[in-house]
Motif scaffolding. Sequence first.
Motif, PDB file in Angstrom:
ATOM      1  N   ILE A 137       2.264   3.808 -12.519  1.00 26.38           N
ATOM      2  CA  ILE A 137       2.153   4.674 -11.616  1.00 26.38           C
ATOM      3  C   ILE A 137       2.466   5.291 -12.363  1.00 26.38           C
ATOM      4  CG2 ILE A 137       5.100   5.250 -10.243  1.00 26.38           C
ATOM      5  CD1 ILE A 137       6.714   2.774 -10.237  1.00 26.38           C
ATOM      6  N   GLU A 138       2.891   6.245 -13.225  1.00 23.78           N
ATOM      7  CA  GLU A 138       3.235   7.789 -13.581  1.00 23.78           C
ATOM      8  C   GLU A 138       1.014   7.830 -13.853  1.00 23.78           C
ATOM      9  OE1 GLU A 138       3.609  10.868 -16.868  1.00 23.78           O
ATOM     10  OE2 GLU A 138       4.475   9.495 -16.769  1.00 23.78           O
ATOM     11  N   LEU A 139       0.796   6.932 -13.950  1.00 23.05           N
ATOM     12  CA  LEU A 139      -1.032   7.210 -13.893  1.00 23.05           C
ATOM     13  C   LEU A 139      -1.510   7.178 -13.179  1.00 23.05           C
ATOM     14  CD1 LEU A 139      -3.714   6.927 -16.057  1.00 23.05           C
ATOM     15  CD2 LEU A 139      -3.340   4.298 -16.218  1.00 23.05           C
ATOM     16  N   ARG A 140      -1.243   6.395 -12.067  1.00 22.48           N
ATOM     17  CA  ARG A 140      -1.390   5.871 -10.848  1.00 22.48           C
ATOM     18  C   ARG A 140      -0.939   7.500  -9.736  1.00 22.48           C
ATOM     19  NH1 ARG A 140      -2.638   1.179  -8.149  1.00 22.48           N
ATOM     20  NH2 ARG A 140      -0.822   1.329  -7.124  1.00 22.48           N
ATOM     21  N   ALA A 141      -0.936   8.260 -10.463  1.00 24.65           N
ATOM     22  CA  ALA A 141      -0.196   9.832  -9.220  1.00 24.65           C
ATOM     23  C   ALA A 141      -0.789   9.645  -7.443  1.00 24.65           C
ATOM     24  CB  ALA A 141      -0.310  10.343  -9.819  1.00 24.65           C
ATOM     25  N   GLY A 142       0.313   9.136  -6.796  1.00 21.47           N
ATOM     26  CA  GLY A 142      -0.293   9.509  -5.991  1.00 21.47           C
ATOM     27  C   GLY A 142      -0.493   7.888  -4.842  1.00 21.47           C
ATOM     28  N   ALA A 143      -0.722   6.902  -5.613  1.00 24.32           N
ATOM     29  CA  ALA A 143      -1.381   5.325  -5.176  1.00 24.32           C
ATOM     30  C   ALA A 143       0.072   4.906  -4.315  1.00 24.32           C
ATOM     31  CB  ALA A 143      -2.067   4.664  -5.676  1.00 24.32           C
ATOM     32  N   ARG A 144      -0.314   4.292  -3.685  1.00 23.98           N
ATOM     33  CA  ARG A 144       1.139   3.232  -3.220  1.00 23.98           C
ATOM     34  C   ARG A 144       0.803   2.051  -4.037  1.00 23.98           C
ATOM     35  NH1 ARG A 144       2.194   4.109   1.907  1.00 23.98           N
ATOM     36  NH2 ARG A 144       2.760   2.156   2.856  1.00 23.98           N
ATOM     37  N   THR A 145       2.236   2.286  -4.244  1.00 27.39           N
ATOM     38  CA  THR A 145       3.163   1.176  -4.914  1.00 27.39           C
ATOM     39  C   THR A 145       4.247   0.722  -4.612  1.00 27.39           C
ATOM     40  OG1 THR A 145       2.436   2.224  -6.350  1.00 27.39           O
ATOM     41  CG2 THR A 145       4.453   0.850  -6.712  1.00 27.39           C
ATOM     42  N   ALA A 146       4.454  -0.888  -4.395  1.00 25.86           N
ATOM     43  CA  ALA A 146       5.698  -1.498  -3.969  1.00 25.86           C
ATOM     44  C   ALA A 146       6.824  -1.900  -4.947  1.00 25.86           C
ATOM     45  CB  ALA A 146       4.678  -2.135  -2.785  1.00 25.86           C
ATOM     46  N   LEU A 147       8.055  -2.536  -5.220  1.00 19.00           N
ATOM     47  CA  LEU A 147       8.428  -3.610  -6.003  1.00 19.00           C
ATOM     48  C   LEU A 147       9.485  -4.496  -5.638  1.00 19.00           C
ATOM     49  CD1 LEU A 147       8.816  -3.373  -8.888  1.00 19.00           C
ATOM     50  CD2 LEU A 147      10.937  -1.716  -8.248  1.00 19.00           C
ATOM     51  N   VAL A 148       9.097  -5.632  -6.168  1.00 22.04           N
ATOM     52  CA  VAL A 148       9.469  -6.931  -5.862  1.00 22.04           C
ATOM     53  C   VAL A 148      10.300  -7.210  -6.907  1.00 22.04           C
ATOM     54  CG1 VAL A 148       9.195  -8.900  -5.092  1.00 22.04           C
ATOM     55  CG2 VAL A 148       8.133  -7.276  -4.577  1.00 22.04           C
ATOM     56  N   ALA A 149      11.779  -7.463  -7.011  1.00 21.94           N
ATOM     57  CA  ALA A 149      12.651  -8.211  -7.823  1.00 21.94           C
ATOM     58  C   ALA A 149      12.414  -9.696  -7.950  1.00 21.94           C
ATOM     59  CB  ALA A 149      13.561  -7.574  -7.768  1.00 21.94           C
ATOM     60  N   TYR A 150      12.431 -10.268  -8.835  1.00 19.73           N
ATOM     61  CA  TYR A 150      12.941 -12.340  -8.513  1.00 19.73           C
ATOM     62  C   TYR A 150      12.936 -12.846  -9.822  1.00 19.73           C
ATOM     63  CZ  TYR A 150       8.537 -13.189 -11.549  1.00 19.73           C
ATOM     64  OH  TYR A 150       8.040 -13.935 -12.915  1.00 19.73           O
ATOM     65  N   ALA A 151      14.307 -13.489  -9.588  1.00 16.54           N
ATOM     66  CA  ALA A 151      14.084 -14.642 -10.458  1.00 16.54           C
ATOM     67  C   ALA A 151      14.236 -16.122  -9.928  1.00 16.54           C
ATOM     68  CB  ALA A 151      15.777 -13.955 -11.202  1.00 16.54           C
ATOM     69  N   GLY A 152      15.971 -16.301  -9.119  1.00 15.39           N
ATOM     70  CA  GLY A 152      15.561 -17.658  -8.651  1.00 15.39           C
ATOM     71  C   GLY A 152      15.043 -17.392  -7.003  1.00 15.39           C
ATOM     72  N   SER A 153      15.196 -16.391  -6.548  1.00 17.31           N
ATOM     73  CA  SER A 153      14.810 -16.154  -5.491  1.00 17.31           C
ATOM     74  C   SER A 153      14.024 -14.593  -5.734  1.00 17.31           C
ATOM     75  CB  SER A 153      15.615 -15.998  -4.670  1.00 17.31           C
ATOM     76  OG  SER A 153      16.906 -14.676  -5.686  1.00 17.31           O
ATOM     77  N   ALA A 154      13.206 -14.409  -4.696  1.00 20.09           N
ATOM     78  CA  ALA A 154      12.442 -12.859  -4.534  1.00 20.09           C
ATOM     79  C   ALA A 154      12.786 -12.418  -3.620  1.00 20.09           C
ATOM     80  CB  ALA A 154      10.488 -13.379  -4.413  1.00 20.09           C
ATOM     81  N   HIS A 155      12.757 -11.031  -3.717  1.00 20.64           N
ATOM     82  CA  HIS A 155      13.656 -10.072  -3.161  1.00 20.64           C
ATOM     83  C   HIS A 155      12.531  -8.327  -3.047  1.00 20.64           C
ATOM     84  CE1 HIS A 155      17.179 -12.067  -2.191  1.00 20.64           C
ATOM     85  NE2 HIS A 155      16.802 -12.818  -4.049  1.00 20.64           N
ATOM     86  N   SER A 156      12.130  -8.093  -2.050  1.00 21.17           N
ATOM     87  CA  SER A 156      11.496  -6.487  -2.026  1.00 21.17           C
ATOM     88  C   SER A 156      12.947  -5.463  -1.926  1.00 21.17           C
ATOM     89  CB  SER A 156      11.357  -6.074  -0.358  1.00 21.17           C
ATOM     90  OG  SER A 156      10.674  -4.657  -0.289  1.00 21.17           O
ATOM     91  N   VAL A 157      12.353  -4.627  -3.723  1.00 21.26           N
ATOM     92  CA  VAL A 157      13.151  -3.843  -3.749  1.00 21.26           C
ATOM     93  C   VAL A 157      12.667  -2.511  -3.475  1.00 21.26           C
ATOM     94  CG1 VAL A 157      13.470  -2.597  -5.512  1.00 21.26           C
ATOM     95  CG2 VAL A 157      13.567  -4.868  -5.972  1.00 21.26           C
ATOM     96  N   VAL A 158      11.499  -2.047  -3.213  1.00 19.94           N
ATOM     97  CA  VAL A 158      11.051  -0.943  -2.653  1.00 19.94           C
ATOM     98  C   VAL A 158       9.525  -1.432  -1.394  1.00 19.94           C
ATOM     99  CG1 VAL A 158      10.043   1.712  -3.064  1.00 19.94           C
ATOM    100  CG2 VAL A 158      11.673   0.459  -4.613  1.00 19.94           C
ATOM    101  N   PRO A 159       9.864  -0.741  -0.427  1.00 21.20           N
ATOM    102  CA  PRO A 159       8.410  -1.053  -0.089  1.00 21.20           C
ATOM    103  C   PRO A 159       7.406  -0.602  -0.497  1.00 21.20           C
ATOM    104  CG  PRO A 159      10.505  -0.039   1.568  1.00 21.20           C
ATOM    105  CD  PRO A 159      10.141  -0.386   0.086  1.00 21.20           C
TER     106      PRO A 159
END
Length: 509
Positions: A137-159
Amino acid sequence: MSFGFSMSGLALFAEFFHFLRPWLLLLLPAVAGLWWLVRWRGAGRELPEAAIAPHLRAALTLGRSDRRRLRPVDGVALGLVLAVLGAAGPTWSRVPDPFVAQAAPMVIALRVAPSMAGEDVAPSRLERAKQKIRDLIELRAGARTALVAYAGSAHSVVPMTGDAQVVQPYLEGLAPDVMPREGNDALAALALAQGMLARESAPGGVLLVTDSVSGADVAGLDAAAGSLAVLAVLPPGTGDAGLDALTLPVVALTPDGADVAALDRRLNAAFRRALAEDGDQPWDDRGWLLAWPAALLTLIWFRRGWTMRWAAGLALGLLSLPGGARAEGMADWFLTPDQQGRIAYERKHYPEAAEHFTDPMWQGMALMRAGRYEEAAQVFARLETAEAAFALGLASIRNHAYRDGVRAYETALARDPDFPDAAANLALARRIVDYVETAQEQSDIGEQQDMGADDVTLDNEENRGQETEVQGEAGDEPMLTAEQWINTVDTDAGDFLRQRFAVEAAQAQ
């Protein structure tokens, strides 16, 4: 939108390389002819072998032994060739648009499972994965990034967001115990990530950060190879059957930043291609790169017997052509401050770029990329163009000065009623201001007195709601300030994510 990670930077270079002024390449045959005439005209006639003894003939023949040696004309010819190529304007990419992020939107899907707590990768697989995500994320400074966490199910952490500070606390709060179900449903994470990317206007990709892949998911992941890359969080020499079965690129964990750099290159390959195909931005003239080796070759002209003033004059003439192979306008072989700023900006060294730029527009954009929004707003406020007013609005909104943002967008439209996106951004800024003031209007200070505010004042420019200043009564316990009260609230991101994920999993069932 999807793209191929297999497209290398060399392939992009070969696809888009061309000359802006190809007619100047007609000088190359002239340079070659001149070199041939000068190089071989000194050969002269050879003496008849029968007319003189071989040892005397070799001693009396001049120039014959010099044919294979480097001669002044060789260096001159090479310098002239470089000057001609530079003046022709080689290019393979567009000039970066300061209003557009120079990196592809990305969704990071992180597996958060008990196996990721393993300490065979110090300090643990999960913590090392988080470190790599932060580095990316630091290398891609300013780029749009989202975070998803998953295990047995997947969930949006940060849009999708361009602010790395928003991602950080939620990334830290991820742990195996926040996930509602154990498992390894990578396809669910991929589907969720692709849904996020579908709403983006630019081509993007998905990064899967995991220590294993289920064999049942291999085919589905390979089908998305055009938009998916994988970072394997495993110790050296350790494999996983699912990861090994994938045909798409899998980047192994490295102790340095080589893995992060490789992921960034793969992620941005097709994004750079999309930018190169965008006809709105001019092509970036790279001819100045050839000016440096041409200049270095002139150093040998100062050797005794190597001076060729006519060639030096011709080379300097080529280098001084308008828009030609100069270091973007440099006349004395040194970069100007704005050129140094451009180089730093393209390398994403935004604070350094802001120090170099003398062009206020570029300086303001560099400050905004560096997260110094207030300073950027001050720079934009000194300019009287619609573009500067629009940029001032962006900087003000990001600095949470929403009313200033509204005024800036109004100014941009007053200067240019058709300025792109100004009207849409003005409407959004007005909605934000209305939301803030409506929330304040609905608050009842009488009901809030028991919260213990001690000299708290909120901005209320339109006097909507009651004045938000409350004094503690004498004899009461010392009352908390707003900041102190906020700090007493439990803001653990892990607890928040655990509850939210549990609700989402229950709703899905």
